[in-house]
Scaffold this motif. Structure first.
Motif, short mmCIF file in Angstrom:
data_model
loop_
_atom_site.label_atom_id
_atom_site.label_comp_id
_atom_site.label_asym_id
_atom_site.label_seq_id
_atom_site.Cartn_x
_atom_site.Cartn_y
_atom_site.Cartn_z
N SER A 87 22.48 -27.67 17.09
CA SER A 87 21.63 -26.64 17.58
C SER A 87 21.40 -26.46 18.91
CB SER A 87 20.59 -25.73 16.80
OG SER A 87 19.42 -26.47 16.91
N ARG A 108 26.72 -17.28 2.73
CA ARG A 108 26.42 -17.85 3.85
C ARG A 108 26.51 -16.39 4.71
NH1 ARG A 108 27.79 -23.49 6.48
NH2 ARG A 108 26.19 -24.02 5.30
N HIS A 110 25.17 -15.34 8.96
CA HIS A 110 24.33 -16.28 10.44
C HIS A 110 24.97 -14.70 11.70
CE1 HIS A 110 28.14 -17.61 12.34
NE2 HIS A 110 28.02 -18.66 10.95
N LEU A 114 24.99 -17.24 16.67
CA LEU A 114 24.51 -18.27 16.60
C LEU A 114 24.98 -19.96 16.99
CD1 LEU A 114 21.21 -18.24 15.71
CD2 LEU A 114 22.24 -18.72 13.33
N ARG A 116 23.77 -22.80 15.68
CA ARG A 116 23.60 -23.32 14.60
C ARG A 116 25.04 -23.38 13.92
NH1 ARG A 116 20.18 -26.78 12.97
NH2 ARG A 116 20.46 -27.49 10.58
N ALA A 117 25.08 -22.04 13.76
CA ALA A 117 26.15 -21.70 13.12
C ALA A 117 27.67 -22.59 12.24
CB ALA A 117 26.50 -20.71 13.05
N TYR A 166 17.95 -16.95 12.10
CA TYR A 166 18.62 -17.24 11.13
C TYR A 166 19.37 -17.43 10.12
CZ TYR A 166 13.15 -18.35 11.49
OH TYR A 166 12.17 -19.04 11.75
N GLN A 167 20.02 -18.49 9.98
CA GLN A 167 21.31 -18.96 9.34
C GLN A 167 20.77 -19.39 7.99
OE1 GLN A 167 24.77 -21.27 9.98
NE2 GLN A 167 23.91 -22.89 8.26
N THR A 169 21.53 -19.56 3.62
CA THR A 169 22.71 -20.18 2.72
C THR A 169 21.89 -20.30 1.64
OG1 THR A 169 23.10 -21.71 4.84
CG2 THR A 169 24.09 -21.95 2.33
N ARG A 179 16.58 -22.10 11.12
CA ARG A 179 16.57 -21.56 12.91
C ARG A 179 16.81 -23.23 13.97
NH1 ARG A 179 12.67 -19.22 16.27
NH2 ARG A 179 13.44 -20.86 17.78
#
Length: 368
Positions: A87, A108, A110, A114, A116-117, A166-167, A169, A179
């Motif tokens: 990230s 999942r 997101h 994002l 981070r995804a 936030y992701q 999962t 996040r």
């Protein structure tokens, strides 16, 4: 001592001093972030009715934690070092929960932008859920598209939009929302906690719906595998007109689609096998006429003349109105297949009536 050795010793001490300064700087920066975030996390814990804890861990690093139960779902909120550093932020905020997931769904969600995804080794494919607002802004990956659409209710979709940083999962019975960075907004943290609770709670809601359906039908709910297994399948067993009938919720075979199947045993010869399946919207034109069943379905059978007497006018109307994905008869059973998860009592009872009529012995019918 040789000059070169002196130089090496000085360099070593200088390196140690530099590392110590960097470590001390990182520690001070972490302490500063922690002091800013601590009252924010305390407020978030108060807003959701959770318990806030803080202090050094066993390695001396400062930690914060929120424990909370929302809608019978226990969640833990904490933070840590982003070891993967995907990230660009050195820390992450994490929400975790152990949840009931009898279907084995992988999910999942997101935001598209994002950073981070990452799909990684996640065993799922990208799908649309039929909500333009969610599909336009978010990526949804899932192992069971039909079940994911059932899982992501309108209130849950709204909660996900409020927790866009936030992701989330769901893998087997583990729910994680992550996040990048240490969360510094109490309202956003509360939104993420509530979204995580809704995602985690859907498996429990599915089990609750099936228990209620089982009671209404006068049956009993069974699990085809250990409830802790990611391959669990749920079945309602019913005694109907002195015959064992099952309503199965799960995959049709190892790689089949997840859906609902209503099945009743029968005794028939191999020549009496048949499949009544929905016509594809593509390809050849459906037959014309007033017969709704014939227009919407095609009958595949070794001996159609032996199956046709069972499909009287009333039964044909019932099948056309219910619109299942297929009705299949083999030597051992008649099975009505819904192409999606179906928990409505009225539709299940109509399916039971259809398979019972097709499987019932009759002196004028094709079954021995």
């Amino acid at each position: 001592m040789e000059p070169i050795h002196v130089l090496l010793v000085i360099s070593a001490y200088a390196g140690i001093a530099l590392v110590a300064q960097v470590h001390d700087g990182s520690r001070r920066a972490a302490e500063a972030r922690w002091k800013i975030a601590r009252p924010i996390w305390e407020r978030a814990a108060s807003l959701v009715g959770g318990e806030f804890k803080s202090g050094p861990d066993r390695w001396g690093a400062l930690r914060m934690q929120i424990s909370v139960v929302i809608e019978n779902v226990a969640l833990l909120v904490d933070h840590g070092i982003d070891d993967n550093d995907v990230s660009g932020a050195p820390h992450h905020t994490r929400i975790t929960s152990t949840t009931r997931n009898p279907s084995g769904l992988w999910l999942r969600v997101h935001e598209k932008q994002l950073r981070r995804a990452s799909s990684g080794a996640f065993r799922a494919r990208q799908v649309d859920v039929g909500d333009p607002a969610l599909d336009g802004a978010f990526v949804v990956r899932t192992s069971i598209p039909g079940l994911a659409r059932w899982w992501l209710t309108p209130p849950l979709r709204e909660a996900l939009r409020a927790a866009a940083d936030y992701q989330l999962t769901l893998e087997s019975h583990r729910l994680t929302a992550v996040r990048a960075g240490l969360e510094d907004d109490a309202e956003k943290l509360v939104s993420a906690i509530r979204a995580a609770a809704l995602v985690a709670g859907r498996g429990r809601a599915l089990t609750k719906e099936l228990r209620a359906l089982s009671q209404a039908l006068g049956g009993r709910l069974l699990y085809g595998a250990d409830p802790a297994s990611s391959e669990g399948e749920m079945t309602i067993e019913i005694e109907h007109r002195s015959r064992l009938l099952t309503v199965e919720f799960g995959r049709g075979g190892k790689k089949g689609a997840f859906g609902t199947r209503v099945r009743v045993a029968r005794a028939a010869s191999p020549s009496e096998r048949f499949t009544l399946r929905r016509r594809s919207r593509r390809g050849a034109r459906a037959p014309s006429g007033d017969d709704a069943l014939r227009r919407a379905y095609e009958l595949l059978a070794d001996a159609p003349d032996r199956v046709a007497p069972r499909l009287g006018d009333e039964l044909r109307r019932d099948i056309a109105a219910l619109r299942p994905a297929a009705v299949v008869g083999d030597e051992a059973a008649v099975t009505l297949v819904f192409g999606q998860i179906e928990t409505g009592r009225d539709r299940i009872e109509r399916a039971i009536a259809i398979v019972s009529a097709l499987a019932a012995p009759s002196p004028h019918g094709p079954y021995r």
